[in-house]
Design a protein around this motif. Structure first.
Motif, short mmCIF file in Angstrom:
data_model
loop_
_atom_site.label_atom_id
_atom_site.label_comp_id
_atom_site.label_asym_id
_atom_site.label_seq_id
_atom_site.Cartn_x
_atom_site.Cartn_y
_atom_site.Cartn_z
N ASN A 116 0.84 -1.19 0.00
CA ASN A 116 0.00 0.00 0.00
C ASN A 116 0.88 1.24 0.00
O ASN A 116 2.00 1.22 0.53
CB ASN A 116 -0.89 0.06 1.25
N ILE A 117 0.37 2.33 -0.57
CA ILE A 117 1.06 3.62 -0.52
C ILE A 117 0.01 4.69 -0.26
O ILE A 117 -1.05 4.70 -0.89
CB ILE A 117 1.85 3.88 -1.83
N SER A 118 0.26 5.55 0.72
CA SER A 118 -0.75 6.51 1.17
C SER A 118 -0.12 7.86 1.50
O SER A 118 1.03 7.92 1.94
CB SER A 118 -1.48 5.98 2.41
N ILE A 119 -0.89 8.93 1.29
CA ILE A 119 -0.46 10.29 1.64
C ILE A 119 -1.33 10.78 2.79
O ILE A 119 -2.57 10.74 2.71
CB ILE A 119 -0.59 11.24 0.45
N PHE A 120 -0.68 11.25 3.86
CA PHE A 120 -1.38 11.80 5.02
C PHE A 120 -1.03 13.28 5.17
O PHE A 120 0.07 13.70 4.83
CB PHE A 120 -0.97 11.07 6.30
N ASN A 121 -1.95 14.06 5.76
CA ASN A 121 -1.65 15.47 6.03
C ASN A 121 -0.97 15.66 7.37
O ASN A 121 -0.75 16.78 7.83
CB ASN A 121 -2.91 16.32 5.95
N GLY A 122 -0.61 14.58 8.01
CA GLY A 122 0.13 14.58 9.26
C GLY A 122 0.69 13.18 9.47
O GLY A 122 0.62 12.33 8.59
N CYS A 123 1.21 12.93 10.65
CA CYS A 123 1.79 11.61 10.92
C CYS A 123 0.73 10.53 10.81
O CYS A 123 -0.36 10.67 11.37
CB CYS A 123 2.41 11.60 12.32
N PRO A 124 1.01 9.44 10.08
CA PRO A 124 0.02 8.36 9.95
C PRO A 124 -0.43 7.84 11.31
O PRO A 124 0.36 7.71 12.23
CB PRO A 124 0.80 7.28 9.18
N GLY A 125 -1.70 7.57 11.40
CA GLY A 125 -2.26 7.08 12.65
C GLY A 125 -2.88 8.16 13.50
O GLY A 125 -3.67 7.87 14.39
N SER A 126 -2.53 9.44 13.22
CA SER A 126 -3.09 10.54 14.01
C SER A 126 -3.52 11.70 13.12
O SER A 126 -3.63 12.83 13.59
CB SER A 126 -2.06 11.02 15.04
N SER A 127 -3.75 11.44 11.82
CA SER A 127 -4.10 12.51 10.89
C SER A 127 -5.03 11.96 9.81
O SER A 127 -5.41 10.79 9.83
CB SER A 127 -2.84 13.10 10.26
N THR A 128 -5.37 12.81 8.86
CA THR A 128 -6.29 12.43 7.80
C THR A 128 -5.54 11.91 6.59
O THR A 128 -4.54 12.49 6.17
CB THR A 128 -7.15 13.63 7.38
N CYS A 129 -6.02 10.83 6.03
CA CYS A 129 -5.45 10.28 4.81
C CYS A 129 -6.06 11.01 3.61
O CYS A 129 -7.27 11.14 3.50
CB CYS A 129 -5.76 8.80 4.73
N LEU A 130 -5.21 11.52 2.71
CA LEU A 130 -5.68 12.20 1.51
C LEU A 130 -6.02 11.22 0.41
O LEU A 130 -6.99 11.40 -0.32
CB LEU A 130 -4.63 13.20 1.03
N VAL A 131 -5.19 10.19 0.26
CA VAL A 131 -5.43 9.19 -0.79
C VAL A 131 -4.58 7.97 -0.49
O VAL A 131 -3.53 8.06 0.16
CB VAL A 131 -5.10 9.76 -2.18
N SER A 132 -5.02 6.81 -0.94
CA SER A 132 -4.24 5.60 -0.79
C SER A 132 -4.52 4.67 -1.96
O SER A 132 -5.55 4.78 -2.63
CB SER A 132 -4.55 4.89 0.54
N GLY A 133 -3.59 3.78 -2.20
CA GLY A 133 -3.75 2.80 -3.27
C GLY A 133 -2.93 1.58 -2.97
O GLY A 133 -2.01 1.61 -2.14
N SER A 134 -3.24 0.47 -3.64
CA SER A 134 -2.50 -0.77 -3.39
C SER A 134 -2.31 -1.53 -4.69
O SER A 134 -2.98 -1.28 -5.69
CB SER A 134 -3.24 -1.65 -2.38
N GLY A 135 -1.37 -2.46 -4.68
CA GLY A 135 -1.11 -3.32 -5.82
C GLY A 135 -0.77 -4.71 -5.35
O GLY A 135 -0.49 -4.93 -4.16
N ILE A 136 -0.80 -5.66 -6.28
CA ILE A 136 -0.52 -7.05 -5.93
C ILE A 136 0.63 -7.58 -6.79
O ILE A 136 0.62 -7.42 -8.01
CB ILE A 136 -1.76 -7.94 -6.13
N VAL A 137 1.63 -8.16 -6.14
CA VAL A 137 2.75 -8.79 -6.81
C VAL A 137 2.64 -10.29 -6.59
O VAL A 137 2.47 -10.74 -5.45
CB VAL A 137 4.10 -8.29 -6.26
N SER A 138 2.72 -11.06 -7.67
CA SER A 138 2.64 -12.51 -7.57
C SER A 138 3.98 -13.10 -7.94
O SER A 138 4.39 -13.10 -9.10
CB SER A 138 1.56 -13.06 -8.51
N GLY A 139 4.72 -13.55 -6.93
CA GLY A 139 6.06 -14.09 -7.14
C GLY A 139 6.98 -13.03 -7.73
O GLY A 139 7.12 -11.96 -7.16
N THR A 140 7.58 -13.31 -8.87
CA THR A 140 8.49 -12.34 -9.49
C THR A 140 7.81 -11.55 -10.60
O THR A 140 8.46 -10.79 -11.30
CB THR A 140 9.71 -13.08 -10.07
#
Length: 320
Positions: A116-140
Motif C-alpha cells: 500500500n502507498i498513502s499520503i497523510f496530512n500529518g503523521c500516519p495514525g493521528s491525521s487524515t489520509c488524503l489518498v491511498s492505493g494498493s497493488g498485488i505482486v505474484s512471485g516475481t
C-alpha cells in the motif's frame, strides 16, 4: 447508467474553487534527479522529518525490510497495514498536484506482496489520509509501475507518505522498490477567468482525471485518486446551448448558453475534477455557482457510491 454533473459559475469569493465528482469503487511533470541510495525517509515520522524527500524526484533501491512495523493505518486510508513499513516526509514550496508511484516492486524471494502507498496530512495514525492505493505482486511477476496515487498539496504545509502492506499469507512482510514522483504547479490567475464556460472551452481552469478508490468502512464517500492532469474528451465536456439531460430532463445550461459536464455514463470507477485558483479583490468578491447532479444508485455502500463535491479554499488551502 446516469452519472454526470453540469456546472456554471460567475465572479468569485475566494482564491480556489474545486469541483469534484467521483464514480463508484472502483502530468508538465519533471523528474529533477534520481538517487540510488536509501538516505531518505525513516521508520517513524520523527526520523522521516530529519531526512525529507523532494517531490518531482525519484529514489531507487528503497526497502521496507528490517524497518519495523510502526503504523497500522488510519484516518481514511486502506486498512490492511500489517507489514513492515517506511515513512517519507515532504513540504512543497508551491501548491499543486503530486503523484507517487511504486516501481520495480519485489517481495521476499518466492512470496507474493500486497503493498500500500498513502499520503497523510500529518503523521500516519493521528491525521487524515488524503489518498491511498494498493497493488498485488505474484512471485516475481510485477509491472514496471505497480501502483500510483495522486493528491493536491498546499505550499507551506508538510505531508507524510507511508509505504506499507499486508503480510497475510501468502504475502511477504516487506518489499524492495523504487519510488518516483511528479509535481504539477497550480496556475494562479490574476482574476477569475471563464467561470461560466461561455468561451466554449476550459480556458482558465485546471482539469484532472483519476480513479475512485473504495473508502474505509463507515466513510461518507470513496477516495479520489488523481492520476492525470488534463481534460479528457468525453469526461470534461462543454454542453449547450440548448438541450436537456436525457435522465433528469433539465436544461443543460441553466443560465447563459453553456455549462461544463463532468463524467459520463461509462462504468470503471472514473473520477473527474476541475479547479481554478485566482486572486480575490473587492471587484470579484461575490461568487455564485449553479450545478445539477445526476447519479444512478449502484446499490453500493457509502464508501463505494458515486458522489459530487464542491470546495472553496483560501490561500492556505483551508476549506471555507
Amino acid at each position: 447508467m446516469c452519472n454526470r454533473q453540469y456546472i456554471q459559475a460567475s465572479s468569485s469569493l475566494i482564491s480556489q474553487f474545486d469541483f469534484l465528482k467521483k464514480i463508484i469503487i472502483t502530468f508538465l511533470l519533471v523528474v529533477i534527479f534520481s538517487s540510488d541510495s536509501f538516505a531518505q525517509g525513516g521508520n517513524t515520522c520523527t526520523a522521516a522529518q530529519a531526512s525529507p524527500i523532494t517531490i518531482g524526484t525519484s529514489y531507487k533501491g528503497q526497502t521496507t525490510c528490517a524497518k519495523g512495523n510502526d503504523y497500522v493505518g488510519a484516518g481514511g486510508c486502506l486498512t490492511n497495514y500489517t507489514a513492515l513499513d517506511w515513512v517519507y516526509y515532504f513540504c512543497p514550496t508551491q501548491s499543486g498536484y503530486v503523484n507517487f508511484s511504486l516501481e520495480n516492486v519485489s517481495p521476499k524471494t518466492g512470496t507474493n506482496a500486497n503493498p500500500n502507498i498513502s499520503i497523510f496530512n500529518g503523521c500516519p495514525g493521528s491525521s487524515t489520509c488524503l489518498v491511498s492505493g494498493s497493488g498485488i505482486v505474484s512471485g516475481t511477476t510485477t509491472p514496471a509501475t505497480l501502483v500510483t496515487i495522486g493528491a493536491k498539496v498546499t505550499a507551506g504545509q508538510c505531508y507524510y507518505l507511508l509505504v506499507d502492506g499486508s503480510n497475510a499469507a501468502p504475502n511477504a512482510d516487506c518489499i524492495n522498490f523504487n519510488l518516483s514522483s511528479t509535481f504539477t504547479v497550480v496556475t494562479q490567475n490574476a482574476t477569475c477567468v471563464n467561470m461560466d464556460f461561455e468561451q466554449g472551452n476550459l480556458n482558465g481552469w485546471f482539469a484532472s482525471t483519476g480513479t475512485v478508490v473504495t473508502g474505509p468502512v463507515g466513510a461518507q464517500t470513496p477516495n479520489y485518486n488523481m492520476t492525470g492532469y488534463t481534460a479528457v474528451t468525453g469526461r470534461h465536456t462543454i454542453v449547450g446551448p440548448g438541450g436537456t439531460d436525457p435522465c433528469g430532463g433539465f436544461p443543460l445550461a441553466g443560465v447563459g448558453s453553456k455549462s461544463l459536464r463532468l463524467g459520463n455514463n461509462i462504468n470503471g470507477a472514473q473520477g473527474e475534477q476541475v479547479s481554478q485558483t485566482f486572486l480575490v479583490s473587492k471587484f470579484n468578491a461575490n461568487f455564485t455557482y449553479r450545478y445539477a447532479v445526476v447519479f444512478e444508485d449502484p446499490k453500493h455502500t457509502k464508501p463505494e457510491q458515486p458522489f459530487f463535491t464542491a470546495l472553496v479554499r483560501d490561500q492556505s488551502g483551508n476549506i471555507i
